[in-house]
Design an enzyme around this catalytic site. Structure first.
Site, PDB file in Angstrom:
ATOM      1  N   ARG A   1       0.872  -1.178   0.000  1.00 43.92           N
ATOM      2  CA  ARG A   1       0.000   0.000   0.000  1.00 43.92           C
ATOM      3  C   ARG A   1       0.903   1.221   0.000  1.00 43.92           C
ATOM      4  O   ARG A   1       1.659   1.440   0.931  1.00 43.92           O
ATOM      5  CB  ARG A   1      -0.929  -0.126   1.212  1.00 43.92           C
ATOM      6  CG  ARG A   1      -1.120   1.077   2.063  1.00 43.92           C
ATOM      7  CD  ARG A   1      -2.314   0.869   2.958  1.00 43.92           C
ATOM      8  NE  ARG A   1      -1.990   0.376   4.302  1.00 43.92           N
ATOM      9  CZ  ARG A   1      -1.233   1.015   5.180  1.00 43.92           C
ATOM     10  NH1 ARG A   1      -0.625   2.129   4.869  1.00 43.92           N
ATOM     11  NH2 ARG A   1      -1.036   0.526   6.368  1.00 43.92           N
TER      12      ARG A   1
ATOM     13  N   HIS B   1      -2.670   4.161   5.531  1.00 42.55           N
ATOM     14  CA  HIS B   1      -3.805   3.264   5.760  1.00 42.55           C
ATOM     15  C   HIS B   1      -5.122   3.904   5.295  1.00 42.55           C
ATOM     16  O   HIS B   1      -5.903   3.306   4.557  1.00 42.55           O
ATOM     17  CB  HIS B   1      -3.868   2.909   7.253  1.00 42.55           C
ATOM     18  CG  HIS B   1      -5.100   2.196   7.661  1.00 42.55           C
ATOM     19  ND1 HIS B   1      -5.377   0.920   7.237  1.00 42.55           N
ATOM     20  CD2 HIS B   1      -6.137   2.580   8.443  1.00 42.55           C
ATOM     21  CE1 HIS B   1      -6.545   0.541   7.752  1.00 42.55           C
ATOM     22  NE2 HIS B   1      -7.021   1.528   8.481  1.00 42.55           N
TER      23      HIS B   1
ATOM     24  N   TYR C   1       5.649   4.619  10.901  1.00 40.63           N
ATOM     25  CA  TYR C   1       5.958   3.193  11.008  1.00 40.63           C
ATOM     26  C   TYR C   1       6.682   2.608   9.785  1.00 40.63           C
ATOM     27  O   TYR C   1       6.913   1.421   9.711  1.00 40.63           O
ATOM     28  CB  TYR C   1       4.685   2.374  11.318  1.00 40.63           C
ATOM     29  CG  TYR C   1       3.514   2.623  10.363  1.00 40.63           C
ATOM     30  CD1 TYR C   1       3.443   1.951   9.149  1.00 40.63           C
ATOM     31  CD2 TYR C   1       2.497   3.509  10.697  1.00 40.63           C
ATOM     32  CE1 TYR C   1       2.381   2.164   8.288  1.00 40.63           C
ATOM     33  CE2 TYR C   1       1.426   3.724   9.843  1.00 40.63           C
ATOM     34  CZ  TYR C   1       1.380   3.053   8.643  1.00 40.63           C
ATOM     35  OH  TYR C   1       0.330   3.264   7.793  1.00 40.63           O
TER      36      TYR C   1
HETATM   37  C1  LIG Z   1     -12.475  -6.808  14.084  1.00 39.75           C
HETATM   38  C2  LIG Z   1     -11.745  -5.537  13.812  1.00 39.75           C
HETATM   39  N1  LIG Z   1     -10.745  -5.146  14.629  1.00 39.75           N
HETATM   40  C3  LIG Z   1     -10.119  -3.977  14.414  1.00 39.75           C
HETATM   41  C4  LIG Z   1     -10.474  -3.172  13.371  1.00 39.75           C
HETATM   42  C5  LIG Z   1      -9.783  -1.828  13.168  1.00 39.75           C
HETATM   43  N2  LIG Z   1      -8.951  -1.889  11.945  1.00 39.75           N
HETATM   44  C6  LIG Z   1      -9.406  -1.398  10.781  1.00 39.75           C
HETATM   45  S1  LIG Z   1      -8.376  -1.696   9.520  1.00 39.75           S
HETATM   46  C7  LIG Z   1      -7.253  -2.475  10.512  1.00 39.75           C
HETATM   47  C8  LIG Z   1      -6.025  -3.069   9.911  1.00 39.75           C
HETATM   48  C9  LIG Z   1      -6.353  -4.070   8.867  1.00 39.75           C
HETATM   49  O1  LIG Z   1      -5.233  -4.522   8.246  1.00 39.75           O
HETATM   50  P1  LIG Z   1      -5.266  -5.593   7.082  1.00 39.75           P
HETATM   51  O2  LIG Z   1      -6.185  -6.712   7.440  1.00 39.75           O
HETATM   52  O3  LIG Z   1      -3.886  -5.949   6.736  1.00 39.75           O
HETATM   53  O4  LIG Z   1      -5.989  -4.848   5.895  1.00 39.75           O
HETATM   54  P2  LIG Z   1      -5.537  -3.556   5.117  1.00 39.75           P
HETATM   55  O5  LIG Z   1      -6.079  -2.374   5.898  1.00 39.75           O
HETATM   56  O6  LIG Z   1      -4.077  -3.560   5.015  1.00 39.75           O
HETATM   57  O7  LIG Z   1      -6.222  -3.674   3.803  1.00 39.75           O
HETATM   58  C10 LIG Z   1      -7.709  -2.470  11.825  1.00 39.75           C
HETATM   59  C11 LIG Z   1      -6.961  -3.015  12.970  1.00 39.75           C
HETATM   60  C12 LIG Z   1     -11.517  -3.637  12.541  1.00 39.75           C
HETATM   61  N3  LIG Z   1     -11.926  -2.938  11.471  1.00 39.75           N
HETATM   62  N4  LIG Z   1     -12.125  -4.812  12.773  1.00 39.75           N
END
Ligand SMILES: Cc1ncc(C[n+]2csc(CCOP(=O)(O)OP(=O)(O)O)c2C)c(N)n1
Lengths: 386, 321
Positions: A282, A286, A295
């Site tokens: 990415r 975020h 980070y």
């Molecule tokens: C169950 C849950 N816990 C925490 C969050 C908060 N949160 C939103 S995005 C994220 C990180 C997700 O990372 P990843 O799965 O690698 O997906 P990316 O954002 O990189 O597409 C977090 C911790 C959430 N949306 N759902």
């Protein structure tokens, strides 16, 4: 008692004597005979820049190119809309356009997509109206479309929770005799959630026609993959569930399309689920609200820019004489038209009806909700009169 | 009661091929309480499915099945083992209709054997109804009689919305001469016993307790009315308030904990609506605010006849003062 005596008699045998009881496997244990290789390859599959690219259909290459250009423009436009306050938040897929789009294009019309909150591009590539794809992020409603119309489940905010839905839907379709496949998308962080594991296990046990696509973009917000898992790769996780794991270069649109098409075909012919890990990055933070410099180092981002999905596809198309300056301009112009239209439509104030708050909680309103709806209606009337 | 529930599923499955039963041990074994006994044999494993042991997976898969037009009836083996599925329940089952503006209803029934009184070990006796009640989008239903077990489960399966169907496990073995009756819609309370002195508002496993208390109260000269809610969501204010307006006094009785429990909501509703008819504050008789106790102590926790009568006595005292 009997077994106790037997055991003590073997213990008392003189050393070197042949034991009366030879160890055998536990009776219920069966060696695995399934010939399907489950372990992923050691290298992510790449097609662009290799000899294999000669087999790629030029029309598909050009289609992917146009879609990637459009997707990149969509990302920059949506990010700009956050700065103007038109979108509450936008999780960009800048850098991930190839997996988003090539995966969506591997599906047939009758198939279903189960996206996460990040996967607006996959939904748009599948034909969803760009504005409807953004209602969740704009905040005027949770889901801006009828999921049945495009066979796209609501964008899921709680991580990995959409994966068991994909399994259930694919299972139901198969029970009904429909050859429908479900593609479920999740991030690298999401693979740590219990729902990810439960979904994979259900899919394998039921041999459900599902393809799980992990877009490993390196980070879950700020947490790098190394703090997420100790597995050799996320694709390795497939093995324990009894489904094949595939590794693919997620910035190589052709490779993603190829791996996904194979997995979808396998699911459709009754071969069961596949877990695909697409290695990508990415480029943006975020979301627009995140500060990625806290980070990760700028140098890391730059090495990935050199492996940009559009760049490597464009290079291939140009070298093969499929794309020239005119072609590039045409794709850019088409993307610009899309962006202008998106901007214009997003600038219109959405018309909201507050009474909708009560319209879709239950099929039939409960007496409690009827009372509360009456209260709000009275408040609105009083506001109108004031 | 277990047989009435099973009959309800069988009749629904026979009438409607989209009804699917799924859960842990529901197939070959027929469920640990035998509520699904015979369904797999009669309808095949595709219609009554032993799933892997994963509650979130079970309910999450049911969501996807409902998206594709099926009507899953999910069994959670015990009350406290439904908690892993709460994420799916709260975030998706309860909200999907709303998120999609009605395009994706969730006609799922979640059957949860609940409550204590059967000597179950830890995690086998919770009364979790307050969590479900606090979640918009869910119906919460609990039968107290064999007839209602059948009728309410049929109604729950027919509902286009998700229904958390709480089965009072200590009433599983209750018996009655009954025949499958007309299906009543969800959301109607019923007056189980007529009386004039005070209303006992109750549901599920506490209904027989309240009926027994009402009989015992007769000796004291107290004529009690017993209202069986049957449905916690939607809540039948009409029947409850009509009763309280007649009697002027009310006690809410349930097994689950009192603090932040269902009784708090019910007492508040009754007070808001019937204040001028009340001759005493609405009282609550509930389980203690403790994690469910070990089986050898559960009789001290569960509200029994005496505790109900004590509360009634307090009502009388309040009224007389
Ligand atoms: C169950 C849950 N816990 C925490 C969050 C908060 N949160 C939103 S995005 C994220 C990180 C997700 O990372 P990843 O799965 O690698 O997906 P990316 O954002 O990189 O597409 C977090 C911790 C959430 N949306 N759902």
């Amino acid at each position: 008692m009997d077994s106790l005596q037997q055991r003590s008699s073997t213990v008392q045998e003189p050393p070197g004597a042949v034991p009366a009881h030879r160890p055998t496997p536990p009776p219920a244990w069966q060696p695995r005979t399934d010939p399907t290789p489950l372990l992923p390859d050691t290298e992510p599959l790449r097609v662009l820049g290799t000899d294999a690219v000669a087999d790629a259909d030029p029309a598909l290459l050009l289609r992917l190119y146009a879609e990637l250009i459009r997707g990149r423009r969509y990302n920059t436009q949506a990010t700009a809309l956050t700065k103007q306050g038109r979108l509450a938040v936008y999780p960009s897929t800048h850098g991930q356009e190839a997996c988003e789009i090539a995966a969506a294009l591997a599906l047939e019309e009758r198939d279903w997509l189960f996206p996460s909150y990040r996967d607006t591009l996959a939904a748009v590539a599948r034909g969803l109206d760009p504005v409807q794809a953004l209602t969740l992020l704009r905040g005027d409603w949770h889901t801006g479309y009828d999921p049945h119309e495009h066979r796209i489940a609501p964008l899921s905010t709680p991580l990995a929770t959409q994966l068991p839905h994909a399994v259930g839907l694919a299972h139901a379709a198969r029970l009904k005799g429909d050859d429908v496949v479900a593609l479920a998308m999740v991030g690298d962080g999401g693979t740590s959630e219990g729902d990810f594991h439960e979904a994979l296990n259900f899919a394998a046990v039921w041999q459900a026609p599902v393809v799980f696509l992990v877009q490993n973009n390196g980070f879950a917000i700020s947490v790098p993959l190394a703090k997420q898992t100790a597995a050799p790769s996320l694709a390795h996780k497939a093995v324990g569930y009894g489904m094949p794991g595939r590794l693919v270069d997620g910035n190589d649109a052709i490779a993603v399309h190829q791996v996904l098409t194979e997995a979808v075909a396998r699911a459709r012919r009754g071969g069961g689920p596949t877990l695909v890990e697409a290695i990508t990055y990415r480029i943006d933070a975020h979301t627009n609200a995140d500060d990625a410099t806290r980070y990760r180092a700028a140098g890391e981002v730059e090495t990935w820019r050199a492996h940009d999905p559009i760049l490597i596809l464009e290079r291939e198309l140009t070298e093969r004489g499929l794309l020239d300056e005119d072609g590039r301009r045409a794709a850019a112009e088409a993307a610009e038209t899309m962006a202008a239209e998106l901007r214009e439509r997003m600038n219109a104030e959405p018309v909201l009806n507050p009474m909708d708050l009560f319209s879709h909680v239950y099929a039939e309103q409960t007496s409690q909700l009827r009372e509360q709806a009456a209260q709000l209606r009275a408040e609105l009337e009083a506001e109108g009169e004031a | 009661m277990a047989q009435a529930l099973q009959r309800a599923m069988r009749d629904a499955m026979a009438e409607d091929p989209t009804v699917h039963v799924m859960g842990e041990d529901v197939g070959t074994l027929g469920g640990v309480f035998r509520v699904t006994d015979g369904l797999a044999k009669e309808f095949g494993e595709d219609r009554c499915t032993d799933t892997p042991l994963a509650e979130a997976g079970i309910l999450g898969a049911a969501v996807g099945m409902a998206m594709y037009g099926l009507r899953p009836v999910v069994e959670m083996q015990f009350d406290a083992f439904a908690y892993p599925a709460f994420e799916q329940l709260l975030s998706h089952v309860a909200k999907m209709r709303n998120r999609t503006r009605g395009a994706m209803p969730m006609p799922i029934v979640i059957r949860v054997p609940y409550g204590g009184g059967i000597g179950g070990v830890e995690h086998h006796s919770d009364s979790s109804e307050a969590y479900y009640m606090a979640t918009p989008g869910l119906h919460v239903v609990t039968p107290a009689t064999v007839e209602d077990a059948y009728g309410l489960l049929r109604a729950a399966i027919a509902s286009d919305d998700p229904v958390v169907f709480l089965e009072p496990k200590r009433l599983y073995w209750s018996k009655s001469d009954w025949s499958p009756a007309a299906v009543e819609p969800i959301g109607k309370a019923v007056v189980r016993r007529r009386g004039t002195g005070a209303t006992l508002i109750t549901y599920g496993p506490s209904v027989p307790v309240c009926l027994e208390a009402a009989e015992a109260a007769q000796a004291e000269g107290w004529d009690l009315e017993v209202v069986d809610l049957r449905s916690l969501v939607p809540f039948d204010d009409e029947t409850v308030c009509a009763s309280v307006r007649r009697t002027g006094r009310a006690v809410v009785v349930h097994e689950s904990t009192g603090f932040g429990g269902p009784g708090a909501e019910i007492a508040a509703r009754v007070t808001e609506r019937c204040f001028h008819h009340l001759e005493a504050p609405v009282l609550r008789v509930a389980g203690f605010d403790i994690p469910y106790p070990p089986p050898m102590l559960e009789r001290h926790h569960l509200p029994g006849v005496d505790r109900v009568l004590d509360a009634v006595a307090r009502l009388q005292w309040e009224a007389g003062s």
